[in-house]
Design a protein around this motif. Structure first.
Motif, PDB file in Angstrom:
ATOM      1  N   ILE B 410     -24.663 -31.351  13.839  1.00  0.00           N
ATOM      2  CA  ILE B 410     -24.605 -31.257  12.168  1.00  0.00           C
ATOM      3  C   ILE B 410     -25.095 -29.532  12.150  1.00  0.00           C
ATOM      4  CG2 ILE B 410     -25.197 -32.933  11.690  1.00  0.00           C
ATOM      5  CD1 ILE B 410     -28.332 -32.262  11.529  1.00  0.00           C
ATOM      6  N   PRO B 411     -24.323 -28.558  11.377  1.00  0.00           N
ATOM      7  CA  PRO B 411     -24.608 -27.450  11.157  1.00  0.00           C
ATOM      8  C   PRO B 411     -26.396 -26.938  10.817  1.00  0.00           C
ATOM      9  CG  PRO B 411     -23.674 -28.549   9.665  1.00  0.00           C
ATOM     10  CD  PRO B 411     -23.560 -29.099  10.613  1.00  0.00           C
ATOM     11  N   VAL B 412     -27.131 -27.181  11.318  1.00  0.00           N
ATOM     12  CA  VAL B 412     -28.563 -27.004  11.172  1.00  0.00           C
ATOM     13  C   VAL B 412     -28.947 -26.310  12.555  1.00  0.00           C
ATOM     14  CG1 VAL B 412     -30.815 -28.295   9.730  1.00  0.00           C
ATOM     15  CG2 VAL B 412     -28.336 -29.234   9.153  1.00  0.00           C
ATOM     16  N   PRO B 413     -29.986 -25.824  12.387  1.00  0.00           N
ATOM     17  CA  PRO B 413     -30.402 -25.048  13.260  1.00  0.00           C
ATOM     18  C   PRO B 413     -31.691 -26.347  13.972  1.00  0.00           C
ATOM     19  CG  PRO B 413     -30.794 -22.785  11.158  1.00  0.00           C
ATOM     20  CD  PRO B 413     -30.101 -24.618  11.024  1.00  0.00           C
ATOM     21  N   TYR B 414     -31.439 -25.887  15.752  1.00  0.00           N
ATOM     22  CA  TYR B 414     -32.423 -26.599  15.966  1.00  0.00           C
ATOM     23  C   TYR B 414     -34.268 -26.945  15.865  1.00  0.00           C
ATOM     24  CZ  TYR B 414     -28.886 -27.048  18.956  1.00  0.00           C
ATOM     25  OH  TYR B 414     -27.689 -28.158  19.328  1.00  0.00           O
TER      26      TYR B 414
END
Lengths: 238, 558
Positions: B410-414
């Motif tokens: 998913i395009p959410v920073p770790y």
């Protein structure tokens, strides 16, 4: 466009799962990713989505490198994993809204898409239920909707037809065709050669992590005349 | 027999965590394991041993013998039932391997016995050291012979057999003769009710101590004239038999007691196996993990209820929903935080007529007897241990299980995802500790400044343990688990986090005490210093998580 450039991946520094693999899925194309079990299809797809780190080489999704422009690349891809058993404690609608929030989809847009997809896959009455109560096929349909709810340009689908009923499989295949016809790229893995034959513009056949054929099925048949697709596949992968 | 052995081997392998891929991480992991065993488990065993030694020595003067060791063994046995019941239900009836194993030509008695053995071994590995500590404490106080030692060693490994057999028998009977427990949710409700019943019984039992003369009570206890012990002896006869077999009264009575001890265990396990043979398959018929609701709503209504939320808020809602809707997480990660007010209540009740708490409160108000120091240490201790115990941080990655790949595509920073998970851990841990601090501050008349300081110190401690837990869990998360309870029970990272938190607590509290007693530094200055130290530690561990934990997640092969 999906551009795979000389990628490699090994596990525990021993087993080479993918070995210097390169291929391209152009805009407007559906490419079938074919290979026997353990050939490296899922590993390659996982590298394309950022799930697995790439050892060597790079992958570009519409010119965004998954290595360096990771978030941008992830924003434009829709991915269906090989396991649909995800977030089973959530209700179907909550799961889809969660995914829509992650991809920052506006309210009207998400309502319209969820309604459209739920209709296509016969899930209208199930959205208010927790996904734990869904059958395997229903969960798979939910994963398809979740992967496509943000209308991604690049579709990477790992065995997307497994578990789907004939109507839903037909709907998904039509959606893949329509999506490619609009100038987008679709890569999907399958074991069903007939599906690949009917649906794909090109195929990439891999064996032991290496590409053994790349091109149209017509090219393939021309190269191996008087052989069925099944026989060609067995020849290439044995 | 070979089928049984092979099955146990397979089940045990599934329970184990496996080592990290990289050599560096493997070394770190082994080192962490060594540290936890040598620095935490051994002192825990020593502590239990010291308690048994103290009680036994004291009761010996009053004519007692095995009452001290029996008390500890009863406690361990009760905990075996409390923790074992859910595990046994899960392993026997709700594990995903059942559907693969059932079509195989395996006798139901062999299958249920193998599952029971695996659950028994998995559950009891940790308490071996504690029971051993208790026996050593007893032997030091009362003396011992070689026969007693042999019986004690055998008892260390077999004590939980009876309680686990009870759990097995209960689960088989419930699943075979009741249709309402054919789904996991209903079973979870049943085990929760059982657990709450035990807690209520303990509280009610302790409430009765309020009007009891403590000296008289201890005297009766030493004489074995205790109604609670009598009831427990009927339910768990193996405890008294084992205690008798290790007591140095006469070798003949020791041998007879031990033979009877083995006999009771064999009978209990045999009953379980016989019931398993005849009823295990019957109980499995119609098992459904989740009951389907018929409440299917109109699609327009459902879709129109949609709302747009930010990535972080949506991720937060997803995490909270899973934590609250999953029984194992709800019990072990959320509700465990309310154990502390219960613990406080138990202390109040245990004081009986001595009312030592009133003396402590008066000392605090008058700022005498170092009470301000002990309260500060208490705050640090509780905040650190509550957070380590609820495992919200140290299971944050493990809880994702096979779906860990979702975090990665998913395009959410770790770090955003980690921060949301950390925030939930901090929030839930702090709510429990905050209530505890406020109630204590009201009783102590601590004033706003002290209360605020205690809250800040505990918040910083909670942040530290949370990020430390997330980092440790990222090194080698247990991503393959059968059910959510296994994600917590079989995850060594939770123990590592507890261990490191205990070491940190000891170091910090030790330093506070040293500075107070040796350098006469006022408590308020120590409180502020602790706050600053904890803040620095928070920054360090946050940055380690930001760099290392993110790298670990990226490198995870899933």
């Amino acid at each position: 466009m999906i551009k795979v450039e000389n990628i490699s991946k090994s596990f525990n520094n021993k087993v080479k799962a993918v070995d210097n693999l390169s291929f391209t899925v152009n805009d407007g194309e559906i490419v079938g990713f074919i290979g026997p079990n353990g050939a490296g299809k899922t590993t390659t797809m996982k590298m394309m989505t950022g799930i697995l780190p790439i050892e060597n080489g790079d992958i570009f999704l519409n010119d965004y490198s998954i290595k360096t422009d990771t978030l941008k690349a992830k924003e434009i891809l829709g991915y269906i994993a090989d396991s649909p058993d995800m977030f089973l404690r959530l209700k179907g609608i909550d799961f889809l809204n969660f995914i829509a929030d992650i991809y920052k989809i506006s309210l009207d847009e998400r309502k319209e898409r969820i309604k459209e997809f739920a209709g296509k896959f016969d899930l209208e009455k199930e959205l208010s239920q927790t996904m734990q109560s869904y059958s395997h096929g229903m969960r798979q349909k939910m994963m398809v909707i979740a992967a496509l709810v943000h209308n991604p340009a690049v579709w990477i689908l790992d065995e997307p037809l497994i578990g789907l009923d004939p109507k839903s499989a037909y709907e998904l295949k039509s959606m893949m065709r329509n999506h490619a016809d609009k100038g987008n790229s679709v890569l999907f893995s399958t074991h069903i050669l007939e599906v690949a034959e009917k649906l794909c513009d090109k195929v990439v056949i891999i064996n032991k992590g290496r590409s053994v054929f790349m091109g149209t099925l017509d090219d393939l048949k021309l190269k191996y005349q008087n052989k069925t697709l099944e026989e060609i596949f067995l020849t290439l992968t044995n | 027999m070979s089928t049984y052995k092979n099955l146990v081997k397979v089940f045990i392998t599934a329970l184990s965590m496996g080592n990290p891929d990289k050599k560096k991480k493997r070394i770190f992991y082994k080192l962490a394991g060594f540290i936890i065993v040598s620095i935490v488990m051994i002192p825990c065993a020593v502590l239990v041993g010291a308690i048994v030694y103290g009680i036994t020595s004291a009761l010996r003067q009053l004519g007692g013998n095995i009452e001290g060791i029996s008390l500890i063994l009863y406690l361990i046995t009760i905990f075996s039932v409390i923790f074992g019941i859910n595990v046994i239900f899960s392993v026997l009836y709700f594990s995903s391997d059942t559907e693969y194993l059932l079509p195989l030509p395996i006798k139901p008695s062999v299958l249920s016995a193998a599952k029971f053995t695996a659950a028994f071994l998995g559950e009891n590995i940790m308490q071996v050291v504690i029971v051993l500590g208790a026996f050593i404490g007893y032997f030091l106080a009362m003396g011992f012979s070689v026969t007693n030692c042999i019986f004690a060693i055998a008892g260390v490994f077999t004590l939980p057999l009876l309680p686990m057999a009870y759990c097995g028998i209960i689960s088989i009977l419930v699943m075979s003769f009741s249709s309402i427990f054919k789904n996991k949710k209903a079973v979870n409700k049943l085990t929760t009710v059982l657990l709450l019943a035990v807690i209520v019984m303990i509280i009610v039992g302790l409430s009765s101590l309020r009007n009891v003369e403590l000296d008289e009570y201890i005297l009766n206890f030493a004489k074995g004239n205790n109604s609670l012990s009598n009831i427990l002896n009927i339910i768990f006869p193996t405890v008294l038999l084992l205690a008798n077999s290790i007591s140095n009264v006469s070798i003949t009575s020791s041998i007879i007691s031990f033979v009877l001890y083995l006999l009771v265990n064999i009978i209990a396990v045999s009953i379980f196996i016989i019931l398993g043979h005849f009823l295990y398959l019957k109980g499995l018929v119609g098992i459904n993990v989740q009951k389907t609701s018929n409440n299917k709503k109109d699609i327009n209504k459902v879709i129109n209820s949609s709302k747009v939320r930010t990535q972080k808020l949506s991720y937060f809602r997803k995490e909270i929903t899973i934590l609250f809707k999953t029984q194992a997480f709800l019990m072990n990660c959320i509700l465990i935080n309310i154990i502390w007010p219960v613990f406080l209540y138990i202390i109040v009740m245990l004081q009986g007529k001595t009312n030592f708490l009133e003396g402590f409160i008066n000392s605090y108000k008058n700022n005498t007897n170092n009470t301000h120091l002990w309260v500060l240490i208490g705050v640090v201790l509780i905040a650190l241990l509550v957070t380590a115990l609820n495992s919200l941080g140290s299971s944050a990655i493990t809880r994702e299980g096979k779906n860990i790949f979702f975090m990665k595509y998913i395009p959410v920073p770790y770090m955003t995802q980690i921060n949301v998970k950390a925030f939930i851990s901090i929030m839930i841990s702090f709510i429990g500790v905050f209530i505890y601090i406020v109630i204590s501050s009201i009783y102590l008349d601590a004033g706003i400044l002290n209360t605020l300081l205690y809250c800040l110190v505990s918040l910083c401690a909670i942040i530290f343990v949370t990020y430390l837990g997330i980092y440790l869990d990222s090194v080698n998360p247990k991503l393959t688990w059968d059910d959510e309870l296994s994600a917590l029970r079989e995850n060594y990272n939770i123990f590592f986090n507890m261990g490191f938190s205990m070491i940190f607590t000891l170091a910090l509290c030790g330093a506070i005490c040293l500075l107070y007693f040796l350098c006469n530094i006022p408590v308020i200055a120590l409180s502020i210093s602790s706050l600053i130290i904890l803040m620095i530690c928070d920054i360090i561990v946050y940055n380690i998580t930001k760099v290392k934990a993110v790298k670990n997640i990226i490198e995870l092969n899933c």
